[in-house]
Enzyme design. Structure first.
Site, PDB file in Angstrom:
ATOM      1  N   TYR A 150       1.120  -1.203   0.040  1.00  0.00           N
ATOM      2  CA  TYR A 150      -0.047   0.070   0.001  1.00  0.00           C
ATOM      3  C   TYR A 150       1.004   1.167  -0.083  1.00  0.00           C
ATOM      4  O   TYR A 150       1.816   1.385   0.661  1.00  0.00           O
ATOM      5  CB  TYR A 150      -0.845   0.046   1.206  1.00  0.00           C
ATOM      6  CG  TYR A 150      -1.763   1.050   1.238  1.00  0.00           C
ATOM      7  CD1 TYR A 150      -2.733   1.596   0.473  1.00  0.00           C
ATOM      8  CD2 TYR A 150      -1.446   2.101   2.115  1.00  0.00           C
ATOM      9  CE1 TYR A 150      -3.547   2.675   0.543  1.00  0.00           C
ATOM     10  CE2 TYR A 150      -2.330   3.419   2.548  1.00  0.00           C
ATOM     11  CZ  TYR A 150      -3.510   3.561   1.719  1.00  0.00           C
ATOM     12  OH  TYR A 150      -4.101   4.733   1.524  1.00  0.00           O
ATOM     13  N   ASP A 245       9.349   3.023  -0.521  1.00  0.00           N
ATOM     14  CA  ASP A 245       8.246   3.460  -0.067  1.00  0.00           C
ATOM     15  C   ASP A 245       8.483   3.473   1.512  1.00  0.00           C
ATOM     16  O   ASP A 245       8.252   1.955   2.188  1.00  0.00           O
ATOM     17  CB  ASP A 245       6.927   3.096  -0.446  1.00  0.00           C
ATOM     18  CG  ASP A 245       5.811   3.630   0.374  1.00  0.00           C
ATOM     19  OD1 ASP A 245       6.137   4.455   1.497  1.00  0.00           O
ATOM     20  OD2 ASP A 245       4.840   3.615   0.117  1.00  0.00           O
ATOM     21  N   LYS A 273       5.005   9.339   8.361  1.00  0.00           N
ATOM     22  CA  LYS A 273       4.733   8.768   9.798  1.00  0.00           C
ATOM     23  C   LYS A 273       5.802   9.101  10.663  1.00  0.00           C
ATOM     24  O   LYS A 273       5.635  10.318  11.464  1.00  0.00           O
ATOM     25  CB  LYS A 273       4.505   7.293   9.752  1.00  0.00           C
ATOM     26  CG  LYS A 273       3.310   6.955   8.770  1.00  0.00           C
ATOM     27  CD  LYS A 273       2.853   5.507   8.824  1.00  0.00           C
ATOM     28  CE  LYS A 273       1.584   5.185   7.989  1.00  0.00           C
ATOM     29  NZ  LYS A 273       1.335   4.513   6.709  1.00  0.00           N
TER      30      LYS A 273
HETATM   31  C1  LIG Z   1       0.787   4.793   5.545  1.00  0.00           C
HETATM   32  C2  LIG Z   1       1.580   4.400   4.256  1.00  0.00           C
HETATM   33  C3  LIG Z   1       1.461   5.522   3.235  1.00  0.00           C
HETATM   34  C4  LIG Z   1       0.216   6.523   3.112  1.00  0.00           C
HETATM   35  O1  LIG Z   1       0.519   7.586   4.056  1.00  0.00           O
HETATM   36  P1  LIG Z   1      -0.682   8.220   4.401  1.00  0.00           P
HETATM   37  O2  LIG Z   1       0.132   9.527   5.298  1.00  0.00           O
HETATM   38  O3  LIG Z   1      -1.696   7.733   5.053  1.00  0.00           O
HETATM   39  O4  LIG Z   1      -1.012   9.002   3.030  1.00  0.00           O
HETATM   40  C5  LIG Z   1       2.170   4.927   2.067  1.00  0.00           C
HETATM   41  N1  LIG Z   1       3.025   4.201   1.986  1.00  0.00           N
HETATM   42  C6  LIG Z   1       3.129   3.128   3.120  1.00  0.00           C
HETATM   43  C7  LIG Z   1       4.156   2.303   3.176  1.00  0.00           C
HETATM   44  C8  LIG Z   1       2.283   3.305   4.188  1.00  0.00           C
HETATM   45  O5  LIG Z   1       2.611   2.530   5.346  1.00  0.00           O
END
Ligand SMILES: *Cc1c(COP(=O)(O)O)cnc(C)c1O
Length: 435
Positions: A150, A245, A273
């Site tokens: 994701y 990512d 995060k």
């Molecule tokens: C949480 C997450 C996202 C998206 O981040 P948001 O701040 O919710 O838009 C993208 N990539 C990974 C791996 C994530 O865990």
């Protein structure tokens, strides 16, 4: 019949009903609606350290940590002080402020692959912008991603695998045009052979391979040996960019991110995060020459009114300062290990098949009798059992993610007491759901 603490969550129930009247599904993000596990969402009043307190006054050990950011525990006094001090000087300027450079310097120093970055406000924005940059820099339009990874709700990334022999994606959400989804190729996570096949056919059109170096959005799924190395080699061979990512794994699995553990240098890295310590902060970055393609230096446009805002920067700086304390990640690793082993032991005692794993302050468990290596495996886990277990844990005061497709997080505030309580509650919960 309401469960034990559902009857203790009267105010949450009332508030959810009120929220549903004016907010889609009563929530600001879908997983909060508890649809995957049943029951009603819990409304949070406050959180401190390893604990969350709901509006009815119930206390929970928190293993969600705001989905990752709360790595030093909730409302850490130093982070709160930094944010308060920044707030007193103004919430947002829409102009440069010194804190941006300070946080950027810390991040750049921590990641050898990243020389220059741009702050954005969410992980979604970071991956969306990184893809645009990859496309702009290579002049190519396709992206290769992995099923079950994701990357936020970016159109081009909300794609599912097409059926049978189809190699391109199909929309995984209404509102995503097929023409967008077609530009996204999909491979199973941990399947280098599938990647090689796709790259052999589409390589010259592939702008980037995008991957969560440790998958954390289909449970906890680490890369198998050679997988990430293979992706690096494929990108080098075909002139595509490798994007890690690390929105979840960055400053969570290790100082900097998982790339400092696996020693692979991606071309672009997405962060989020933890770097915002609970505020809406994210970033993407890479080499100076690549980042020079982004406006104002280059032709790839990307901007943000609230990007780099002083409150987010202050929270990020204060959080990363604590993370830099000696032994910080070793301690997180020990806590995650104790929890993973604890869950494994008490599940086995109750006769529940379980797989566990951990890395830094990230861990997970799945109810299945074989290792989980990709999304098919993740889907084969017993999610009905997870839903019952989730409810049993919540009723006993431990807050797990409301879906079996999530990783879990510990913070430096999770002390021996919180961890032992979690394992005792798990033992009790396993007995209740297995019987
Ligand atoms: C949480 C997450 C996202 C998206 O981040 P948001 O701040 O919710 O838009 C993208 N990539 C990974 C791996 C994530 O865990």
């Amino acid at each position: 019949m309401p469960t034990k603490t559902e009857s203790k969550r009267v105010r949450s129930a009332e508030m959810f009903q009120r929220a549903c009247a004016v907010m889609v599904g009563g929530v600001s993000s879908p997983v909060r609606a508890f649809r995957a596990v049943g029951g009603k969402p819990v409304f949070v009043d406050r959180a401190e350290g390893a604990y969350v307190y709901d509006v009815d006054g119930n206390q929970y050990v928190d293993l969600v940590g705001s989905w990752g950011p709360a790595i030093v525990g909730h409302a850490h006094p130093e982070v709160v002080r930094a944010v308060n001090e920044a707030a007193a000087k103004g919430l947002s300027f829409g102009a440069c402020c010194p804190a941006e450079t300070q946080l950027a310097e810390t991040i750049v120093e921590s990641l050898p692959s990243l020389e220059c970055l741009r702050f954005v406000n969410s992980g979604t924005e970071a991956t969306m912008s990184a893809i645009r940059l990859a496309r702009g820099a290579t002049g190519r339009s396709k992206i290769l991603k992995f099923v079950g990874c994701y990357h936020g709700h970016v159109d081009a990334l909300l794609v599912a695998a097409g059926s049978g022999a189809a190699t391109f994606g199909i929309p995984d959400s209404a509102g995503v045009p097929e023409d967008f989804a077609r530009l996204t190729l999909l491979a199973p996570f941990n399947d280098l052979g599938a990647v090689e096949k796709l790259m052999a056919e589409h390589g010259p059109d592939v702008a980037a391979i995008l991957v969560e170096p440790v998958a954390g959005n289909m449970g906890f799924v680490p890369p198998v040996e050679g997988f990430l190395e293979g992706l690096r080699a494929q990108c080098d061979q075909h002139g595509s960019l490798l994007i890690f990512d690390e929105v979840m794994t960055g400053f969570r699995t290790a100082w900097g991110g998982y790339q400092n553990i696996c020693k692979i240098r991606p071309d672009l890295t997405c962060l989020g995060k933890v770097i915002g310590g609970g505020m809406p902060v994210a970033a993407y970055g890479g080499s100076k020459s690549l980042m020079a393609q982004v406006s104002p230096l280059g032709p790839v446009y990307q901007a943000g009114t609230l990007s780099g805002n002083p409150l987010g920067m202050a929270a990020g700086i204060a959080t990363l300062e604590i993370c830099q304390e000696k032994g910080f990640y070793e301690a997180l690793d020990r806590s995650a290990k104790t929890l993973a082993h604890g869950f494994c032991e008490v599940a086995s005692e109750a006769g529940v098949p379980i797989q566990t794993g951990f890395c830094g302050g990230m861990f997970g468990f799945s109810f299945i009798d074989r290792p989980v290596r990709n999304f098919d495996d993740a889907q084969a886990c017993d999610h009905a059992l997870y839903a019952r277990f989730f409810t049993a844990m919540l009723d006993r005061g431990v807050w797990l993610p409301p879906s079996g497709y999530e990783a879990m997080f510990v913070s430096s505030a999770h002390d021996e007491t919180a961890i032992q309580r979690t394992i005792e509650v798990a033992a009790d919960s396993f007995r209740s759901v297995a019987s």
